[in-house]
Design a protein around this motif. Structure first.
Motif, PDB file in Angstrom:
ATOM      1  N   PHE A   9      63.007  43.537  79.826  1.00 22.77           N
ATOM      2  CA  PHE A   9      63.650  42.315  79.371  1.00 22.77           C
ATOM      3  C   PHE A   9      63.517  41.277  80.480  1.00 22.77           C
ATOM      4  CE2 PHE A   9      65.873  44.161  75.705  1.00 22.77           C
ATOM      5  CZ  PHE A   9      65.712  45.508  75.998  1.00 22.77           C
ATOM      6  N   ARG A  10      63.726  40.032  80.132  1.00 19.80           N
ATOM      7  CA  ARG A  10      63.650  39.002  81.165  1.00 19.80           C
ATOM      8  C   ARG A  10      64.679  37.909  80.904  1.00 19.80           C
ATOM      9  NH1 ARG A  10      57.716  36.370  79.622  1.00 19.80           N
ATOM     10  NH2 ARG A  10      58.364  35.275  77.701  1.00 19.80           N
ATOM     11  N   GLN A  11      65.053  37.257  81.980  1.00 20.44           N
ATOM     12  CA  GLN A  11      66.006  36.160  81.874  1.00 20.44           C
ATOM     13  C   GLN A  11      65.528  35.017  82.751  1.00 20.44           C
ATOM     14  OE1 GLN A  11      70.089  37.175  82.732  1.00 20.44           O
ATOM     15  NE2 GLN A  11      70.842  35.374  81.638  1.00 20.44           N
ATOM     16  N   ALA A  12      65.187  33.924  82.113  1.00 14.75           N
ATOM     17  CA  ALA A  12      64.769  32.726  82.822  1.00 14.75           C
ATOM     18  C   ALA A  12      65.993  31.893  83.184  1.00 14.75           C
ATOM     19  CB  ALA A  12      63.816  31.915  81.945  1.00 14.75           C
ATOM     20  N   PRO A  13      65.881  31.028  84.172  1.00 10.82           N
ATOM     21  CA  PRO A  13      67.023  30.200  84.574  1.00 10.82           C
ATOM     22  C   PRO A  13      67.579  29.411  83.406  1.00 10.82           C
ATOM     23  CG  PRO A  13      65.278  30.039  86.189  1.00 10.82           C
ATOM     24  CD  PRO A  13      64.710  30.808  85.036  1.00 10.82           C
ATOM     25  N   GLY A  14      68.880  29.518  83.212  1.00  9.93           N
ATOM     26  CA  GLY A  14      69.537  28.764  82.151  1.00  9.93           C
ATOM     27  C   GLY A  14      69.356  29.329  80.761  1.00  9.93           C
ATOM     28  N   LYS A  15      68.721  30.486  80.650  1.00  6.80           N
ATOM     29  CA  LYS A  15      68.482  31.074  79.337  1.00  6.80           C
ATOM     30  C   LYS A  15      69.107  32.459  79.252  1.00  6.80           C
ATOM     31  CE  LYS A  15      64.198  28.588  78.341  1.00  6.80           C
ATOM     32  NZ  LYS A  15      62.784  28.719  77.886  1.00  6.80           N
ATOM     33  N   GLU A  16      69.216  32.947  78.018  1.00  8.24           N
ATOM     34  CA  GLU A  16      69.750  34.284  77.820  1.00  8.24           C
ATOM     35  C   GLU A  16      68.667  35.327  78.074  1.00  8.24           C
ATOM     36  OE1 GLU A  16      73.137  33.237  74.438  1.00  8.24           O
ATOM     37  OE2 GLU A  16      71.460  34.556  73.950  1.00  8.24           O
ATOM     38  N   ARG A  17      69.112  36.533  78.345  1.00  8.91           N
ATOM     39  CA  ARG A  17      68.172  37.635  78.515  1.00  8.91           C
ATOM     40  C   ARG A  17      67.458  37.884  77.192  1.00  8.91           C
ATOM     41  NH1 ARG A  17      70.099  43.033  81.597  1.00  8.91           N
ATOM     42  NH2 ARG A  17      70.788  41.343  82.962  1.00  8.91           N
ATOM     43  N   GLU A  18      66.139  38.097  77.264  1.00 11.38           N
ATOM     44  CA  GLU A  18      65.383  38.318  76.054  1.00 11.38           C
ATOM     45  C   GLU A  18      64.517  39.565  76.162  1.00 11.38           C
ATOM     46  OE1 GLU A  18      62.705  35.083  75.283  1.00 11.38           O
ATOM     47  OE2 GLU A  18      61.518  35.436  77.094  1.00 11.38           O
ATOM     48  N   PHE A  19      64.232  40.123  75.024  1.00  9.02           N
ATOM     49  CA  PHE A  19      63.386  41.315  74.931  1.00  9.02           C
ATOM     50  C   PHE A  19      61.950  40.952  75.267  1.00  9.02           C
ATOM     51  CE2 PHE A  19      61.704  45.188  73.271  1.00  9.02           C
ATOM     52  CZ  PHE A  19      60.581  44.840  72.546  1.00  9.02           C
ATOM     53  N   VAL A  20      61.275  41.832  76.006  1.00 10.96           N
ATOM     54  CA  VAL A  20      59.867  41.643  76.338  1.00 10.96           C
ATOM     55  C   VAL A  20      59.021  42.751  75.719  1.00 10.96           C
ATOM     56  CG1 VAL A  20      58.148  41.544  78.188  1.00 10.96           C
ATOM     57  CG2 VAL A  20      60.380  40.434  78.495  1.00 10.96           C
ATOM     58  N   ALA A  21      59.373  44.004  76.024  1.00 11.45           N
ATOM     59  CA  ALA A  21      58.574  45.128  75.537  1.00 11.45           C
ATOM     60  C   ALA A  21      59.416  46.389  75.592  1.00 11.45           C
ATOM     61  CB  ALA A  21      57.314  45.304  76.380  1.00 11.45           C
ATOM     62  N   ALA A  22      59.046  47.371  74.786  1.00  8.56           N
ATOM     63  CA  ALA A  22      59.763  48.642  74.780  1.00  8.56           C
ATOM     64  C   ALA A  22      58.798  49.770  74.467  1.00  8.56           C
ATOM     65  CB  ALA A  22      60.913  48.615  73.778  1.00  8.56           C
ATOM     66  N   ILE A  23      59.194  50.954  74.875  1.00 10.61           N
ATOM     67  CA  ILE A  23      58.373  52.136  74.659  1.00 10.61           C
ATOM     68  C   ILE A  23      59.283  53.303  74.324  1.00 10.61           C
ATOM     69  CG2 ILE A  23      58.372  52.730  77.127  1.00 10.61           C
ATOM     70  CD1 ILE A  23      55.415  53.614  76.742  1.00 10.61           C
ATOM     71  N   THR A  24      58.886  54.123  73.365  1.00  9.47           N
ATOM     72  CA  THR A  24      59.694  55.268  72.986  1.00  9.47           C
ATOM     73  C   THR A  24      59.653  56.348  74.059  1.00  9.47           C
ATOM     74  OG1 THR A  24      57.796  56.120  71.761  1.00  9.47           O
ATOM     75  CG2 THR A  24      59.444  54.864  70.513  1.00  9.47           C
ATOM     76  N   TRP A  25      60.522  57.349  73.908  1.00 10.18           N
ATOM     77  CA  TRP A  25      60.661  58.359  74.947  1.00 10.18           C
ATOM     78  C   TRP A  25      59.340  59.084  75.213  1.00 10.18           C
ATOM     79  CZ3 TRP A  25      59.600  63.451  73.988  1.00 10.18           C
ATOM     80  CH2 TRP A  25      59.484  63.813  72.647  1.00 10.18           C
ATOM     81  N   SER A  26      58.551  59.272  74.183  1.00 11.42           N
ATOM     82  CA  SER A  26      57.290  60.003  74.345  1.00 11.42           C
ATOM     83  C   SER A  26      56.147  59.100  74.781  1.00 11.42           C
ATOM     84  CB  SER A  26      56.914  60.662  73.029  1.00 11.42           C
ATOM     85  OG  SER A  26      56.617  59.674  72.059  1.00 11.42           O
ATOM     86  N   GLY A  27      56.360  57.798  74.677  1.00  7.76           N
ATOM     87  CA  GLY A  27      55.271  56.865  74.937  1.00  7.76           C
ATOM     88  C   GLY A  27      54.383  56.649  73.725  1.00  7.76           C
ATOM     89  N   GLY A  28      54.732  57.265  72.603  1.00  7.14           N
ATOM     90  CA  GLY A  28      53.880  57.195  71.437  1.00  7.14           C
ATOM     91  C   GLY A  28      53.905  55.867  70.715  1.00  7.14           C
ATOM     92  N   MET A  29      54.987  55.125  70.879  1.00  8.87           N
ATOM     93  CA  MET A  29      55.110  53.831  70.215  1.00  8.87           C
ATOM     94  C   MET A  29      55.509  52.771  71.233  1.00  8.87           C
ATOM     95  SD  MET A  29      54.349  54.278  67.040  1.00  8.87           S
ATOM     96  CE  MET A  29      54.984  52.818  66.261  1.00  8.87           C
ATOM     97  N   THR A  30      54.905  51.614  71.101  1.00  2.00           N
ATOM     98  CA  THR A  30      55.257  50.487  71.956  1.00  2.00           C
ATOM     99  C   THR A  30      55.521  49.267  71.100  1.00  2.00           C
ATOM    100  OG1 THR A  30      52.922  49.920  72.255  1.00  2.00           O
ATOM    101  CG2 THR A  30      53.929  51.330  73.939  1.00  2.00           C
ATOM    102  N   TYR A  31      56.345  48.366  71.596  1.00  2.00           N
ATOM    103  CA  TYR A  31      56.737  47.172  70.863  1.00  2.00           C
ATOM    104  C   TYR A  31      56.749  45.997  71.833  1.00  2.00           C
ATOM    105  CZ  TYR A  31      58.442  50.921  67.882  1.00  2.00           C
ATOM    106  OH  TYR A  31      58.533  52.057  67.133  1.00  2.00           O
ATOM    107  N   TYR A  32      56.378  44.835  71.320  1.00  2.00           N
ATOM    108  CA  TYR A  32      56.275  43.650  72.169  1.00  2.00           C
ATOM    109  C   TYR A  32      56.855  42.426  71.493  1.00  2.00           C
ATOM    110  CZ  TYR A  32      52.927  46.524  74.703  1.00  2.00           C
ATOM    111  OH  TYR A  32      52.335  47.536  75.411  1.00  2.00           O
ATOM    112  N   ALA A  33      57.410  41.557  72.302  1.00  3.86           N
ATOM    113  CA  ALA A  33      57.781  40.243  71.809  1.00  3.86           C
ATOM    114  C   ALA A  33      56.504  39.469  71.502  1.00  3.86           C
ATOM    115  CB  ALA A  33      58.607  39.499  72.864  1.00  3.86           C
ATOM    116  N   ASP A  34      56.566  38.598  70.508  1.00  4.59           N
ATOM    117  CA  ASP A  34      55.385  37.818  70.130  1.00  4.59           C
ATOM    118  C   ASP A  34      54.846  37.000  71.304  1.00  4.59           C
ATOM    119  OD1 ASP A  34      56.477  37.036  66.734  1.00  4.59           O
ATOM    120  OD2 ASP A  34      55.453  38.785  67.559  1.00  4.59           O
ATOM    121  N   SER A  35      55.727  36.560  72.170  1.00  8.78           N
ATOM    122  CA  SER A  35      55.323  35.685  73.272  1.00  8.78           C
ATOM    123  C   SER A  35      54.456  36.397  74.314  1.00  8.78           C
ATOM    124  CB  SER A  35      56.555  35.093  73.959  1.00  8.78           C
ATOM    125  OG  SER A  35      57.390  36.128  74.453  1.00  8.78           O
TER     126      SER A  35
END
Length: 122
Positions: free
Chosen positions: A37-63
């Motif tokens: 996740f990331r938080q830029a100055p003056g902004k809320e924390r946002e999702f960037v990327a995630a991975i399941t416990w096995s590494g089998g699935m990954t997910y990304y923010a469109d940005s």
């Protein structure tokens, strides 16, 4: 209990690359979904990327899709975020989290690191 320590942040020019690492303590790392996740100055924390416990699935923010890659090495208790083609808008404090991951917007982080600063200059 899981403790997370991020590293790899720094100053980079636009178009450059960085690789963030998140080292986890504890023997149960492989049972956790992990996220960045990331938080830029003056902004809320946002999702960037995630991975399941096995590494089998990954997910990304469109940005970041197509530019960032999340991966994990359960033998090393570490999750990575490879960031390519960095933009000024990617400037933020990047945090890793441990919890559960089931899809885009479907996650819950129980543990957080303290973050690492990424600054992208133009």
């Amino acid at each position: 209990q899981v403790q997370l320590v991020e590293s790899g942040g720094g100053l980079v020019q636009a178009g450059g690359s960085l690789r963030l690492s998140c080292a986890a303590s504890g023997r149960t790392f492989s049972s956790y979904g992990m996220g960045w996740f990331r938080q830029a100055p003056g902004k809320e924390r946002e999702f960037v990327a995630a991975i399941t416990w096995s590494g089998g699935m990954t997910y990304y923010a469109d940005s970041v899709k197509g530019r960032f890659t999340i991966s994990r090495d359960n033998a090393k208790n570490t999750v990575y975020l490879q960031m390519n083609s960095l933009k000024v808008d990617d400037t933020a404090v990047y945090y890793c989290g441990a919890g559960w991951v089931a899809g885009i917007g479907e996650y819950g982080m129980n543990y957080w690191g303290k973050g690492t600063l990424v600054t992208v200059s133009s």
